[in-house]
Design a protein around this motif. Structure first.
Motif, PDB file in Angstrom:
ATOM      1  N   ASP A  84       0.825  -1.209   0.000  1.00  0.00           N
ATOM      2  CA  ASP A  84       0.000   0.000   0.000  1.00  0.00           C
ATOM      3  C   ASP A  84       0.862   1.263   0.000  1.00  0.00           C
ATOM      4  O   ASP A  84       0.598   2.201  -0.754  1.00  0.00           O
ATOM      5  N   ARG A 118       1.243   4.228  -2.977  1.00  0.00           N
ATOM      6  CA  ARG A 118       1.133   5.675  -2.731  1.00  0.00           C
ATOM      7  C   ARG A 118       2.417   6.392  -3.147  1.00  0.00           C
ATOM      8  O   ARG A 118       2.382   7.431  -3.803  1.00  0.00           O
ATOM      9  N   SER A 178       2.794   7.069  -6.733  1.00  0.00           N
ATOM     10  CA  SER A 178       1.629   7.781  -7.286  1.00  0.00           C
ATOM     11  C   SER A 178       0.674   6.864  -8.043  1.00  0.00           C
ATOM     12  O   SER A 178       0.122   7.238  -9.061  1.00  0.00           O
ATOM     13  N   SER A 228      -1.855   4.754  -6.243  1.00  0.00           N
ATOM     14  CA  SER A 228      -3.125   4.512  -5.560  1.00  0.00           C
ATOM     15  C   SER A 228      -4.098   5.668  -5.726  1.00  0.00           C
ATOM     16  O   SER A 228      -5.300   5.467  -5.672  1.00  0.00           O
ATOM     17  N   THR A 229      -3.588   6.863  -5.907  1.00  0.00           N
ATOM     18  CA  THR A 229      -4.419   8.027  -6.193  1.00  0.00           C
ATOM     19  C   THR A 229      -3.848   8.676  -7.453  1.00  0.00           C
ATOM     20  O   THR A 229      -2.774   9.281  -7.396  1.00  0.00           O
ATOM     21  N   SER A 289      -2.498  10.861 -10.317  1.00  0.00           N
ATOM     22  CA  SER A 289      -2.040  12.255 -10.375  1.00  0.00           C
ATOM     23  C   SER A 289      -1.266  12.434 -11.682  1.00  0.00           C
ATOM     24  O   SER A 289      -1.172  11.515 -12.493  1.00  0.00           O
ATOM     25  N   THR A 317       1.339   9.606 -12.161  1.00  0.00           N
ATOM     26  CA  THR A 317       0.938   8.197 -12.296  1.00  0.00           C
ATOM     27  C   THR A 317       1.437   7.565 -13.588  1.00  0.00           C
ATOM     28  O   THR A 317       1.939   6.446 -13.583  1.00  0.00           O
ATOM     29  N   TRP A 365      -4.266   0.463  -9.702  1.00  0.00           N
ATOM     30  CA  TRP A 365      -4.660   0.292  -8.310  1.00  0.00           C
ATOM     31  C   TRP A 365      -6.093   0.778  -8.119  1.00  0.00           C
ATOM     32  O   TRP A 365      -6.373   1.950  -8.230  1.00  0.00           O
ATOM     33  N   ASP A 366      -6.993  -0.113  -7.839  1.00  0.00           N
ATOM     34  CA  ASP A 366      -8.397   0.215  -7.623  1.00  0.00           C
ATOM     35  C   ASP A 366      -8.661   0.204  -6.121  1.00  0.00           C
ATOM     36  O   ASP A 366      -8.923  -0.834  -5.531  1.00  0.00           O
ATOM     37  N   LYS A 367      -8.582   1.388  -5.491  1.00  0.00           N
ATOM     38  CA  LYS A 367      -8.698   1.467  -4.036  1.00  0.00           C
ATOM     39  C   LYS A 367     -10.035   0.930  -3.531  1.00  0.00           C
ATOM     40  O   LYS A 367     -10.092   0.266  -2.504  1.00  0.00           O
TER      41      LYS A 367
END
Length: 151
Positions: free
Chosen positions: A52, A56, A59, A61-62, A64, A67, A76-78
């Motif tokens: 995890d 992050r 870049s 998991s979210t 930006s 990425t 990554w599908d949170k």
């Protein structure tokens, strides 16, 4: 007699686990993540928390602007990877990813990100994703029906 001479399969596995992994450098900091595995053994011993934090850090998991600056993305599908009991019917465990399944999925996504071969999405993972999405849609529809009844 050395163990490697007694069991060739074991010797081969140990040799594979000793293989070095070239680190991926973060596009924002210029250094690899501190938990980046340097061997195949270290890769297989990564914890869910480490996976995890690396998602992050790189870049992934979210999404930006950073990425897609890497040769590959993790995808990554949170929402899928963080399925909790509150999202599920209490009596329907078929729609909850087990901890082992979540780690396997995250490890596969990380392996794909660092360029390992054989990281195609397995059928069981696709089916699990579909089951969880179906359950979320059903719950959403049930909540809407409940809201409409109160009007």
């Amino acid at each position: 007699m050395a163990p490697s001479n007694r069991n060739l399969a074991l010797a081969s596995k140990i040799a594979t686990l000793r293989l070095k992994i070239a680190p991926i450098i973060c596009v924002t900091s210029g250094v690899p993540h501190p938990a980046f595995p340097n061997t195949m053994l270290a890769f297989w011993l990564l914890t869910e928390a480490q996976l995890d934090t690396m998602a992050r850090y790189y870049s992934q998991s979210t999404p930006s602007k950073y990425t897609f600056m890497y040769p590959r993305t993790m995808g990554w599908d949170k929402a899928f990877l963080a399925v909790s009991r509150k999202d599920q019917a209490a009596d329907d465990d078929r729609h909850v990813l087990s901890a082992a399944d979540r780690i396997a999925i995250k490890r596969r996504k990380f392996a794909k990100f660092i360029g390992m071969r054989g990281c195609e999405t397995p059928e069981w993972e696709t089916q699990a994703h579909i089951r969880i999405l179906e359950r979320r849609i059903i719950r959403s529809l049930e909540e809407e029906e409940t809201d409409v009844k109160w009007i």
